[in-house]
Design an enzyme around this catalytic site. Structure first.
Site, PDB file in Angstrom:
ATOM      1  N   GLU A  85       0.151   3.619   1.705  1.00  0.00           N
ATOM      2  CA  GLU A  85       0.160   4.043   3.105  1.00  0.00           C
ATOM      3  C   GLU A  85       1.549   3.794   3.728  1.00  0.00           C
ATOM      4  O   GLU A  85       1.905   4.430   4.713  1.00  0.00           O
ATOM      5  CB  GLU A  85      -0.936   3.276   3.852  1.00  0.00           C
ATOM      6  CG  GLU A  85      -1.199   3.698   5.270  1.00  0.00           C
ATOM      7  CD  GLU A  85      -1.851   5.068   5.453  1.00  0.00           C
ATOM      8  OE1 GLU A  85      -2.379   5.633   4.483  1.00  0.00           O
ATOM      9  OE2 GLU A  85      -1.803   5.581   6.576  1.00  0.00           O
ATOM     10  N   TYR A 137      -1.631   0.311  10.661  1.00  0.00           N
ATOM     11  CA  TYR A 137      -1.876  -0.362   9.380  1.00  0.00           C
ATOM     12  C   TYR A 137      -0.653  -0.223   8.471  1.00  0.00           C
ATOM     13  O   TYR A 137      -0.184  -1.213   7.879  1.00  0.00           O
ATOM     14  CB  TYR A 137      -3.120   0.242   8.713  1.00  0.00           C
ATOM     15  CG  TYR A 137      -3.311  -0.160   7.262  1.00  0.00           C
ATOM     16  CD1 TYR A 137      -3.912  -1.373   6.927  1.00  0.00           C
ATOM     17  CD2 TYR A 137      -2.884   0.677   6.222  1.00  0.00           C
ATOM     18  CE1 TYR A 137      -4.083  -1.736   5.596  1.00  0.00           C
ATOM     19  CE2 TYR A 137      -3.057   0.316   4.887  1.00  0.00           C
ATOM     20  CZ  TYR A 137      -3.656  -0.891   4.582  1.00  0.00           C
ATOM     21  OH  TYR A 137      -3.815  -1.247   3.265  1.00  0.00           O
ATOM     22  N   SER A 194       0.812  -1.224   0.000  1.00  0.00           N
ATOM     23  CA  SER A 194       0.000   0.000   0.000  1.00  0.00           C
ATOM     24  C   SER A 194       0.840   1.267   0.000  1.00  0.00           C
ATOM     25  O   SER A 194       1.903   1.340   0.630  1.00  0.00           O
ATOM     26  CB  SER A 194      -0.865  -0.020   1.263  1.00  0.00           C
ATOM     27  OG  SER A 194      -1.426   1.238   1.489  1.00  0.00           O
TER      28      SER A 194
HETATM   29  P1  NAP Z   1     -11.409  -4.771   1.717  1.00  0.00           P
HETATM   30  O1  NAP Z   1     -12.592  -4.440   0.864  1.00  0.00           O
HETATM   31  O2  NAP Z   1     -11.387  -4.281   3.131  1.00  0.00           O
HETATM   32  O3  NAP Z   1     -11.252  -6.355   1.689  1.00  0.00           O
HETATM   33  C1  NAP Z   1     -10.405  -7.023   2.591  1.00  0.00           C
HETATM   34  C2  NAP Z   1     -10.842  -8.467   2.678  1.00  0.00           C
HETATM   35  O4  NAP Z   1      -9.981  -9.127   3.632  1.00  0.00           O
HETATM   36  C3  NAP Z   1     -12.270  -8.675   3.166  1.00  0.00           C
HETATM   37  O5  NAP Z   1     -12.948  -9.523   2.272  1.00  0.00           O
HETATM   38  C4  NAP Z   1     -12.110  -9.367   4.516  1.00  0.00           C
HETATM   39  O6  NAP Z   1     -13.079 -10.355   4.782  1.00  0.00           O
HETATM   40  C5  NAP Z   1     -10.767 -10.062   4.363  1.00  0.00           C
HETATM   41  N1  NAP Z   1     -10.178 -10.325   5.677  1.00  0.00           N
HETATM   42  C6  NAP Z   1      -9.979  -9.463   6.693  1.00  0.00           C
HETATM   43  N2  NAP Z   1      -9.424 -10.089   7.744  1.00  0.00           N
HETATM   44  C7  NAP Z   1      -9.276 -11.390   7.381  1.00  0.00           C
HETATM   45  C8  NAP Z   1      -8.777 -12.549   8.037  1.00  0.00           C
HETATM   46  N3  NAP Z   1      -8.326 -12.495   9.302  1.00  0.00           N
HETATM   47  N4  NAP Z   1      -8.764 -13.721   7.364  1.00  0.00           N
HETATM   48  C9  NAP Z   1      -9.246 -13.804   6.101  1.00  0.00           C
HETATM   49  N5  NAP Z   1      -9.751 -12.738   5.429  1.00  0.00           N
HETATM   50  C10 NAP Z   1      -9.760 -11.557   6.062  1.00  0.00           C
HETATM   51  O7  NAP Z   1     -10.069  -4.253   1.043  1.00  0.00           O
HETATM   52  P2  NAP Z   1      -9.778  -3.834  -0.490  1.00  0.00           P
HETATM   53  O8  NAP Z   1     -10.024  -2.376  -0.640  1.00  0.00           O
HETATM   54  O9  NAP Z   1     -10.397  -4.801  -1.394  1.00  0.00           O
HETATM   55  O10 NAP Z   1      -8.190  -4.001  -0.524  1.00  0.00           O
HETATM   56  C11 NAP Z   1      -7.588  -5.261  -0.816  1.00  0.00           C
HETATM   57  C12 NAP Z   1      -6.182  -5.289  -0.252  1.00  0.00           C
HETATM   58  O11 NAP Z   1      -5.409  -4.239  -0.831  1.00  0.00           O
HETATM   59  C13 NAP Z   1      -6.072  -5.078   1.246  1.00  0.00           C
HETATM   60  O12 NAP Z   1      -4.992  -5.857   1.712  1.00  0.00           O
HETATM   61  C14 NAP Z   1      -5.747  -3.612   1.401  1.00  0.00           C
HETATM   62  O13 NAP Z   1      -5.065  -3.377   2.598  1.00  0.00           O
HETATM   63  C15 NAP Z   1      -4.870  -3.401   0.181  1.00  0.00           C
HETATM   64  N6  NAP Z   1      -4.860  -2.054  -0.391  1.00  0.00           N
HETATM   65  C16 NAP Z   1      -6.045  -1.456  -0.698  1.00  0.00           C
HETATM   66  C17 NAP Z   1      -6.022  -0.216  -1.302  1.00  0.00           C
HETATM   67  C18 NAP Z   1      -7.302   0.490  -1.658  1.00  0.00           C
HETATM   68  O14 NAP Z   1      -7.244   1.710  -1.896  1.00  0.00           O
HETATM   69  N7  NAP Z   1      -8.418  -0.204  -1.760  1.00  0.00           N
HETATM   70  C19 NAP Z   1      -4.786   0.400  -1.599  1.00  0.00           C
HETATM   71  C20 NAP Z   1      -3.609  -0.285  -1.292  1.00  0.00           C
HETATM   72  C21 NAP Z   1      -3.648  -1.523  -0.702  1.00  0.00           C
HETATM   73  P3  NAP Z   1     -14.535 -10.032   5.361  1.00  0.00           P
HETATM   74  O15 NAP Z   1     -15.337  -9.781   4.126  1.00  0.00           O
HETATM   75  O16 NAP Z   1     -14.870 -11.286   6.074  1.00  0.00           O
HETATM   76  O17 NAP Z   1     -14.411  -8.846   6.253  1.00  0.00           O
HETATM   77  O1  G4F Z   2     -10.665   6.688   2.613  1.00  0.00           O
HETATM   78  P1  G4F Z   2      -9.672   6.623   3.695  1.00  0.00           P
HETATM   79  O2  G4F Z   2     -10.080   5.997   4.972  1.00  0.00           O
HETATM   80  O3  G4F Z   2      -8.401   5.908   3.059  1.00  0.00           O
HETATM   81  P2  G4F Z   2      -6.853   5.841   3.487  1.00  0.00           P
HETATM   82  O4  G4F Z   2      -6.662   6.149   4.918  1.00  0.00           O
HETATM   83  O5  G4F Z   2      -6.083   6.660   2.510  1.00  0.00           O
HETATM   84  O6  G4F Z   2      -6.555   4.288   3.290  1.00  0.00           O
HETATM   85  C1  G4F Z   2      -6.966   3.601   2.096  1.00  0.00           C
HETATM   86  O7  G4F Z   2      -5.963   3.729   1.128  1.00  0.00           O
HETATM   87  C2  G4F Z   2      -4.717   3.063   1.453  1.00  0.00           C
HETATM   88  C3  G4F Z   2      -3.755   3.330   0.291  1.00  0.00           C
HETATM   89  O8  G4F Z   2      -3.063   4.532   0.514  1.00  0.00           O
HETATM   90  C4  G4F Z   2      -5.012   1.596   1.623  1.00  0.00           C
HETATM   91  F1  G4F Z   2      -3.853   0.914   1.845  1.00  0.00           F
HETATM   92  C5  G4F Z   2      -5.977   1.390   2.774  1.00  0.00           C
HETATM   93  O9  G4F Z   2      -6.289   0.003   2.879  1.00  0.00           O
HETATM   94  C6  G4F Z   2      -7.266   2.148   2.462  1.00  0.00           C
HETATM   95  O10 G4F Z   2      -7.892   1.526   1.369  1.00  0.00           O
HETATM   96  O11 G4F Z   2      -9.151   8.101   4.028  1.00  0.00           O
HETATM   97  C7  G4F Z   2      -8.629   8.952   3.032  1.00  0.00           C
HETATM   98  C8  G4F Z   2      -8.410  10.345   3.629  1.00  0.00           C
HETATM   99  C9  G4F Z   2      -7.616  10.343   4.931  1.00  0.00           C
HETATM  100  O12 G4F Z   2      -6.676  11.389   4.890  1.00  0.00           O
HETATM  101  C10 G4F Z   2      -8.649  10.629   6.009  1.00  0.00           C
HETATM  102  O13 G4F Z   2      -8.139  11.326   7.131  1.00  0.00           O
HETATM  103  O14 G4F Z   2      -9.683  10.893   3.948  1.00  0.00           O
HETATM  104  C11 G4F Z   2      -9.607  11.502   5.219  1.00  0.00           C
HETATM  105  N1  G4F Z   2     -10.953  11.565   5.783  1.00  0.00           N
HETATM  106  C12 G4F Z   2     -11.622  12.714   6.061  1.00  0.00           C
HETATM  107  N2  G4F Z   2     -12.812  12.423   6.601  1.00  0.00           N
HETATM  108  C13 G4F Z   2     -11.718  10.525   6.142  1.00  0.00           C
HETATM  109  C14 G4F Z   2     -12.902  11.071   6.666  1.00  0.00           C
HETATM  110  N3  G4F Z   2     -11.538   9.189   6.060  1.00  0.00           N
HETATM  111  C15 G4F Z   2     -12.534   8.372   6.481  1.00  0.00           C
HETATM  112  N4  G4F Z   2     -12.375   7.032   6.366  1.00  0.00           N
HETATM  113  N5  G4F Z   2     -13.697   8.877   7.024  1.00  0.00           N
HETATM  114  C16 G4F Z   2     -13.931  10.213   7.139  1.00  0.00           C
HETATM  115  O15 G4F Z   2     -14.959  10.640   7.617  1.00  0.00           O
END
Ligand code: NAP
Ligand code: G4F
Length: 323
Positions: A130, A151, A128
């Site tokens: 992050e 995280y 990520s």
């Molecule tokens: P997500 O919607 O939160 O999906 C995560 C999945 O992981 C869920 O299906 C969850 O299952 C499963 N999970 C959580 N804990 C588990 C455990 N203990 N054992 C087995 N499964 C488990 O996340 P996403 O947005 O698709 O992201 C996919 C991956 O990319 C994650 O690793 C995230 O950290 C990473 N990532 C995401 C972004 C982004 O912007 N979306 C960016 C960079 C990296 P349940 O359905 O049962 O909760």
């Molecule tokens: O949507 P966010 O919670 O995403 P964040 O923290 O960037 O993390 C996501 O992206 C990562 C990749 O860089 C992934 F690895 C991670 O798994 C996840 O998918 O927040 C985005 C921004 C932050 O700066 C937060 O402080 O939005 C700001 N924010 C402002 N108001 C909020 C809110 N975030 C959330 N969740 N809820 C609010 O009300």
């Protein structure tokens, strides 16, 4: 027919990736938890008979190492896409130990399950942006990690575990360092979906205000459907490596609000309330990815613009509520 195993298949990315692999004729296996009932809705459209490959779900958990070994032996996948994680940054401040176990150690458990089962699978780690945290933009594969949340710290551990298994055991293990990517399937407590769902609820008369935290944070937001193509390309590459996947364009949360409310003919300033409860103990101010290595070596480029992404998400949430 190649065999793929996806952890986190019921999540946002898991559902798009399963769809992509099925369209390519893969035999797809996915790990779900018993508690994944709510998020399984994302997988429903894959049982409509229009996909070439097959999808089988298995119960498993990253906290159950023996179960992971057994799954690896039973399925014998050619490719493992490790997407499961406790993926919410703010939640990780409330549950640091749990996040470290699932998101950090869970990756090590899965790598070890592949190694001891002797399955010659290619491995993709969902790393990520992050991890870059406080490092100034633009960020690429050479940027120093400076995580700002439990995280982010856990993802740095998982990143290095992946590199370590590549170097120690010659495993084909790659890190995709993905910047934020969104979609109508995005979890409802991430900021983009919270905003687009909020717009729809306000239009439907179900909500008057939308409470948000820091509006000045900037993110490089892309479309999840485009990004899973990058994951697949990494595992088809001639060698394992680490790649940034991003759009190369950043916008603030405030700009997202402006566009999302504007799409519905509303002025965000009349509805958004800044609420201290959503501020984090440490913020990541500015993420802007440089995806040039992925473009050069994998031929990957994003297809969806920021404006199209926002419109797609607002329209989808409005359709759900009929607003
Ligand atoms: P997500 O919607 O939160 O999906 C995560 C999945 O992981 C869920 O299906 C969850 O299952 C499963 N999970 C959580 N804990 C588990 C455990 N203990 N054992 C087995 N499964 C488990 O996340 P996403 O947005 O698709 O992201 C996919 C991956 O990319 C994650 O690793 C995230 O950290 C990473 N990532 C995401 C972004 C982004 O912007 N979306 C960016 C960079 C990296 P349940 O359905 O049962 O909760
Ligand atoms: O949507 P966010 O919670 O995403 P964040 O923290 O960037 O993390 C996501 O992206 C990562 C990749 O860089 C992934 F690895 C991670 O798994 C996840 O998918 O927040 C985005 C921004 C932050 O700066 C937060 O402080 O939005 C700001 N924010 C402002 N108001 C909020 C809110 N975030 C959330 N969740 N809820 C609010 O009300």
């Amino acid at each position: 027919m190649p065999i793929a195993l996806i952890t986190g298949v019921a999540g946002q990315d898991g559902s798009y990736l399963a769809q992509l692999l099925l369209s390519k004729g893969y035999e797809v296996h996915g790990i779900v938890r018993r508690s994944s009932m709510l998020s399984r809705g994302r997988l429903e459209q894959m049982h409509d008979g229009t996909h070439e490959g097959t999808l089988q779900l298995h119960y498993g958990d990253l906290d159950d190492p023996i179960g992971l070994v057994r799954l690896m032996q039973t399925i014998a996948p050619d490719e493992v896409y490790h997407l499961a994680a406790q993926s919410h940054v703010q939640v990780s401040f409330d549950m640091p130990d749990y996040t470290g176990s699932v998101t950090g150690l869970g990756t090590m458990r899965l790598l070890e399950a592949i190694r001891v089962s002797g399955v010659p699978a290619r491995f993709y780690q969902a790393s990520s942006s992050e991890m870059f945290g406080a490092s100034p933009p633009p960020q690429n594969e050479d940027t120093k990690f400076h995580p700002r949340s439990p995280y982010g710290v856990a993802k740095v551990y998982a990143y290095w575990a992946t590199v370590n298994y590549r170097e120690s055991y010659g495993m084909f293990a790659s890190n995709g360092i993905l910047f934020n990517h969104e979609s109508p399937r995005r979890g409802e407590n991430f900021v983009t979906r919270k905003i687009t769902k909020g717009v729809a609820a306000i239009l439907a008369g179900q909500q008057e205000k939308l409470h948000l935290g820091n509006l000045d944070a900037k993110r490089d937001w892309g479309f999840a459907g485009d990004y899973v193509e990058g994951m697949w390309r990494m595992l088809q590459h001639h060698q394992p490596d680490d790649f940034v996947v991003a759009t190369g364009e950043a916008h603030s949360v405030r700009e997202f609000c402006e566009l999302a409310f504007g799409r519905a003919g509303l002025d965000y300033e009349q509805y958004v309330v800044v609420d201290e409860r959503y501020f984090r103990p440490a913020e990541v101010d500015y993420l802007l990815g440089d995806p040039s290595k992925a473009t050069r070596e994998l031929g990957w480029t994003p297809a969806t613009t920021f404006a199209d992404l926002v419109s797609m998400m607002v329209d989808a949430d409005r359709a759900v509520l009929g607003a």
